[in-house]
Write a protein that holds these residues in place. Structure first.
Motif, PDB file in Angstrom:
ATOM      1  N   SER A  26       0.829  -1.156  -0.092  1.00  0.00           N
ATOM      2  CA  SER A  26      -0.077  -0.090  -0.062  1.00  0.00           C
ATOM      3  C   SER A  26       0.806   1.398  -0.081  1.00  0.00           C
ATOM      4  N   LYS A  28      -0.329   4.504  -0.092  1.00  0.00           N
ATOM      5  CA  LYS A  28      -1.132   5.453   0.788  1.00  0.00           C
ATOM      6  C   LYS A  28      -2.499   4.745   1.526  1.00  0.00           C
ATOM      7  N   GLU A  29      -2.996   5.720   2.507  1.00  0.00           N
ATOM      8  CA  GLU A  29      -3.908   5.171   3.555  1.00  0.00           C
ATOM      9  C   GLU A  29      -5.260   4.839   2.504  1.00  0.00           C
ATOM     10  N   THR A  30      -5.816   3.666   2.821  1.00  0.00           N
ATOM     11  CA  THR A  30      -7.202   3.422   2.069  1.00  0.00           C
ATOM     12  C   THR A  30      -8.334   3.386   2.988  1.00  0.00           C
ATOM     13  N   THR A  31      -9.338   3.871   2.747  1.00  0.00           N
ATOM     14  CA  THR A  31     -10.551   3.833   3.530  1.00  0.00           C
ATOM     15  C   THR A  31     -11.254   2.623   3.630  1.00  0.00           C
ATOM     16  N   THR A  49      -9.360   3.844   8.389  1.00  0.00           N
ATOM     17  CA  THR A  49      -8.263   4.072   7.410  1.00  0.00           C
ATOM     18  C   THR A  49      -7.261   3.062   7.768  1.00  0.00           C
ATOM     19  N   VAL A  50      -6.785   2.451   6.531  1.00  0.00           N
ATOM     20  CA  VAL A  50      -5.621   1.558   6.745  1.00  0.00           C
ATOM     21  C   VAL A  50      -4.546   1.763   5.892  1.00  0.00           C
ATOM     22  N   LEU A  51      -3.249   1.635   6.444  1.00  0.00           N
ATOM     23  CA  LEU A  51      -1.917   1.943   5.828  1.00  0.00           C
ATOM     24  C   LEU A  51      -1.133   0.652   6.209  1.00  0.00           C
ATOM     25  N   GLY A  54      -4.244  -2.920   9.730  1.00  0.00           N
ATOM     26  CA  GLY A  54      -5.119  -2.253  10.633  1.00  0.00           C
ATOM     27  C   GLY A  54      -6.130  -3.078  11.388  1.00  0.00           C
ATOM     28  N   ARG A  76     -10.010   4.272  -2.650  1.00  0.00           N
ATOM     29  CA  ARG A  76      -9.182   5.818  -2.714  1.00  0.00           C
ATOM     30  C   ARG A  76      -9.558   6.340  -4.044  1.00  0.00           C
TER      31      ARG A  76
END
Length: 154
Positions: A26, A28-31, A49-51, A54, A76
């Motif tokens: 990943s 960037k962070e993903t919702t 949000t997960v990078l 999580g 995203r």
């Protein structure tokens, strides 16, 4: 690229369940959004949000039992090199239960020795039951060859 969602196969009604989310490589962070759907109706939802890795908590409403769909999706904006996924699975919702633990004062007994037993109840999240419970426990020993025996609770 890929993702991994880990969730219990049995949810307990009235309990906050944890769903683990891993998004590989990943940038960037993903919702990530999660829904619990019973008979076509969303009964609970959560997001985070997960990078990379999580955990997202999902509160299961009290009083539910039976089958439900656990739906999970992440997104995203594509312009931001986001990762999009969607998946669902069937889970079982069980009533919030408790367990009884049995503790003895010795691991092994000899014939005619007194057996001391402690019983204690815990909730499904392994916390002590606060209510005073009055239950009668009956048990009998089962005869067997040698020193070893077993207790059977009725």
């Amino acid at each position: 690229r890929g993702y991994l969602i880990a969730a219990p196969s049995v949810f307990r009604s009235g309990v906050e369940e944890a769903i683990s989310v891993t998004i590989f490589n990943s940038a960037k962070e993903t919702t990530v959004q999660i829904q619990l759907v019973v008979k076509g109706e969303t009964v609970s939802r959560s997001q985070g949000t997960v990078l990379d890795k999580g955990t997202i908590k999902l509160k299961v409403p009290s009083g539910l039992r039976g089958q439900a769909h656990l739906k999970v999706w992440g997104n995203r904006h594509l312009a931001e090199e986001g990762y999009i996924f969607h998946n669902y699975t069937t889970v079982t919702i069980d009533s919030k239960g408790s367990s009884v633990f049995i503790q003895t004062d010795k691991p092994v007994y000899k014939p005619k020795q007194k057996v001391l037993i402690n019983l204690f109840m815990v909730t499904s999240d392994l916390r002590p039951v606060n209510d005073r419970v009055k239950k009668t426990v009956f048990f009998h020993t089962v005869p067997c060859d040698g020193i070893l025996g077993s207790l059977h609770f009725i």
